[in-house]
Scaffold this active site. Structure first.
Site, mmCIF file in Angstrom:
data_model
loop_
_atom_site.group_PDB
_atom_site.id
_atom_site.type_symbol
_atom_site.label_atom_id
_atom_site.label_comp_id
_atom_site.label_asym_id
_atom_site.label_seq_id
_atom_site.Cartn_x
_atom_site.Cartn_y
_atom_site.Cartn_z
ATOM 1 N N SER A 17 -6.030 -2.138 -0.960
ATOM 2 C CA SER A 17 -4.992 -3.048 -0.485
ATOM 3 C C SER A 17 -5.430 -4.477 -0.798
ATOM 4 C CB SER A 17 -4.816 -2.850 1.021
ATOM 5 O OG SER A 17 -3.860 -3.737 1.541
ATOM 6 N N LYS A 43 -2.381 -1.775 -4.105
ATOM 7 C CA LYS A 43 -1.284 -2.143 -3.193
ATOM 8 C C LYS A 43 -1.327 -3.646 -2.982
ATOM 9 C CE LYS A 43 -1.051 -1.618 1.841
ATOM 10 N NZ LYS A 43 -1.031 -0.614 2.920
ATOM 11 N N LYS A 89 -0.036 -6.896 -0.974
ATOM 12 C CA LYS A 89 0.646 -7.379 0.219
ATOM 13 C C LYS A 89 1.681 -8.399 -0.234
ATOM 14 C CE LYS A 89 -1.542 -5.348 3.660
ATOM 15 N NZ LYS A 89 -0.820 -4.545 4.671
ATOM 16 N N ASP A 131 3.372 -3.841 0.136
ATOM 17 C CA ASP A 131 3.453 -3.683 1.595
ATOM 18 C C ASP A 131 3.866 -5.016 2.212
ATOM 19 O OD1 ASP A 131 3.203 -3.068 4.261
ATOM 20 O OD2 ASP A 131 1.055 -2.601 4.197
ATOM 21 N N GLU A 144 6.340 -0.562 1.208
ATOM 22 C CA GLU A 144 5.925 -0.150 2.548
ATOM 23 C C GLU A 144 6.472 -1.130 3.593
ATOM 24 O OE1 GLU A 144 1.691 0.430 2.506
ATOM 25 O OE2 GLU A 144 1.536 0.413 4.692
ATOM 26 N N ASP A 150 5.427 2.558 7.636
ATOM 27 C CA ASP A 150 4.099 2.497 8.252
ATOM 28 C C ASP A 150 4.327 2.222 9.748
ATOM 29 O OD1 ASP A 150 1.645 1.622 9.282
ATOM 30 O OD2 ASP A 150 1.204 0.198 7.700
ATOM 31 N N LYS A 170 -1.253 6.762 9.785
ATOM 32 C CA LYS A 170 -2.458 6.119 10.327
ATOM 33 C C LYS A 170 -2.748 6.745 11.684
ATOM 34 C CE LYS A 170 -1.918 1.492 8.314
ATOM 35 N NZ LYS A 170 -1.344 0.167 8.605
ATOM 36 N N GLY A 217 -4.893 2.597 6.166
ATOM 37 C CA GLY A 217 -6.181 2.087 6.622
ATOM 38 C C GLY A 217 -5.991 0.906 7.547
HETATM 39 O O1 SMG Z 1 -8.145 -0.465 5.585
HETATM 40 O O2 SMG Z 1 -7.804 -0.745 3.468
HETATM 41 C C1 SMG Z 1 -7.540 -0.981 4.632
HETATM 42 C C2 SMG Z 1 -6.399 -1.930 4.939
HETATM 43 C C3 SMG Z 1 -5.120 -1.428 4.381
HETATM 44 O O3 SMG Z 1 -3.346 -2.961 4.081
HETATM 45 C C4 SMG Z 1 -3.934 -2.243 4.843
HETATM 46 N N1 SMG Z 1 -3.564 -2.118 6.134
HETATM 47 O O4 SMG Z 1 -0.145 -2.460 6.987
HETATM 48 O O5 SMG Z 1 -1.131 -0.993 5.831
HETATM 49 C C5 SMG Z 1 -1.162 -2.028 6.486
HETATM 50 C C6 SMG Z 1 -2.439 -2.803 6.696
HETATM 51 C C7 SMG Z 1 -2.704 -3.062 8.149
HETATM 52 C C8 SMG Z 1 -3.866 -3.922 8.417
HETATM 53 S S1 SMG Z 1 -3.674 -5.499 7.780
HETATM 54 C C9 SMG Z 1 -4.825 -6.562 8.471
HETATM 55 MG MG MG Z 2 1.183 -1.108 5.953
#
Ligand code: SMG
Ligand code: MG
Length: 368
Positions: free
Chosen positions: A135, A161, A163, A189, A214, A239, A263, A291
């Site tokens: 991510s 991925k 953001k 995402d 996402e 999510d 998750k 994650g």
């Molecule tokens: O653990 O690799 C990881 C983070 C993956 O982007 C990630 N998580 O919305 O999926 C999501 C985010 C939530 C945490 S963002 C601080």
């Molecule tokens: Mg997410």
């Protein structure tokens, strides 16, 4: 299983680089760990609640409070339930899935360690390693983003991925496609940063062949996601909205979830996460493991979950080094784009005592 004591432990781990999402920037991981002590063994749980209630309603201080005042007293009163009974015993307490999940994980780990059974075996996992996605946060500039993505691809990550948020969506996706080609597995995402009124803007992502988008809309906006799914070609993945197996079934029935990010922390634990995977698979909906910047404890458990047959897309189960220079367990390394599933009893990861002590900011032990 009798519970002799439960230790709550707060740790603070610096991230290797700031991680910016549509809701904020993380620079350290402030996590709550749970150690469940039974006469035969002990087990670890990791609470994925973050410092502030920006991803979901939960946050670390709130999790500690609800565990101390409402959840642990119920577990103790139930006379030491099995992990499989935890959700039922805690059901009268509304919400707080991340706090509940951490307790269930600790009891499950203790039970499986006592039985000598690896979590992956208990789950019925069919793989010994899982494909690893990464991510990538919102960056200061497109060149900076491309440098970061180039580094991850060189490391071997099999899926990227990005953001996104309003103002950082089409351009970064276009730039990554132009630089790295159409072959790489790419998804985005939004962490709820858009509304249905942005459907036209989100449709501009259609030409880039993304695996999925996402959680573009608010957590409680299932109808909006269903409508958006009709208006854009990119598959809509939920999510934040998927808080239980029932919520997953509802979202699928409404046409709001073409893909699901599972998750364990968000849904109250690994056992509910398995149910969501089953609901999705029964409906032909692909799932993948999300994650929450887990330490090696949760990371290993997530790898075990992601090794189950329903998990057909690469998850956010990256190497420990993606976030931490020094993890509290032996690090998970990338091996040809994959993460190895732990094979030891329980969650299969063990804390490194010195490292754990050094990053601990607070502990409290609670006995029945
Ligand atoms: O653990 O690799 C990881 C983070 C993956 O982007 C990630 N998580 O919305 O999926 C999501 C985010 C939530 C945490 S963002 C601080
Ligand atoms: Mg997410």
């Amino acid at each position: 299983m009798k519970l002799s004591a439960v230790e709550l432990r707060r740790i603070s781990l610096p991230l290797v680089a700031p991680f910016r999402t549509s809701f904020g920037t993380e620079t350290t991981k402030d996590a709550l760990l749970i150690r469940a002590v039974t006469p035969d063994s002990e087990g670890w749980g990791e609470c994925v609640a973050m410092d502030a209630p920006l991803y979901s309603a939960e946050y670390v201080d709130g999790a500690i409070d609800v565990i101390r005042r409402f959840l642990l007293p119920r577990l103790f009163a139930a006379g030491g339930p099995t992990a499989g009974q935890v959700a039922h015993v805690l059901e009268p307490v509304k919400g707080h899935p991340m706090a509940k999940a951490a307790l269930e994980m600790a009891l499950l780990d203790a039970e499986l360690r006592a039985a000598g059974l690896p979590l992956a075996t208990f789950f019925g996992a069919t793989r010994d390693r899982v494909p690893s996605g990464v991510s990538v946060g919102i960056h200061e500039s497109i060149p900076a983003l491309l440098d970061t993505v180039a580094g991850y691809l060189a490391e071997g990550y099999v899926r990227i991925k990005l953001k996104i948020e309003p103002g950082w969506d089409v351009e970064p996706v276009r730039a990554v496609r132009e630089r790295f080609g159409d072959e790489i597995l790419l998804q985005v995402d939004a962490n709820t940063a858009y509304t249905l009124g942005d459907a036209r803007q989100l449709a501009l992502l259609d030409p880039f062949g993304l695996l999925l988008i996402e959680q573009p809309l608010a957590e409680d906006d299932l109808r909006g996601h269903a409508e958006l799914a009709r208006r854009i070609a990119t598959p809509v993945c939920l999510d934040e909205s998927v808080t239980s197996a029932r919520a997953a079934a509802d979202a699928i029935a409404l046409g709001a979830a073409q893909i699901i990010n599972v998750k364990p922390g968000r849904v109250g634990g690994y056992l509910e996460a398995r149910k969501i995977a089953a609901v999705a698979a029964a409906n032909g909906v692909p799932v993948w493991c999300g994650g929450m910047l887990e330490t090696g404890l949760g990371r290993g458990a997530n790898a075990a979950l992601a090794a189950c047959p329903e998990f057909t897309l690469p998850g956010d189960v990256s190497a420990s080094g993606r976030f931490y220079a020094q993890d509290i367990t032996a690090p998970f390394q990338l091996e040809a784009g994959h993460i190895r599933v732990p094979t030891g009893p329980g969650i299969g990861s063990d804390v490194i005592p010195d490292v754990l002590e050094a990053c601990t900011t607070w502990t409290e032990t609670i006995r029945p």
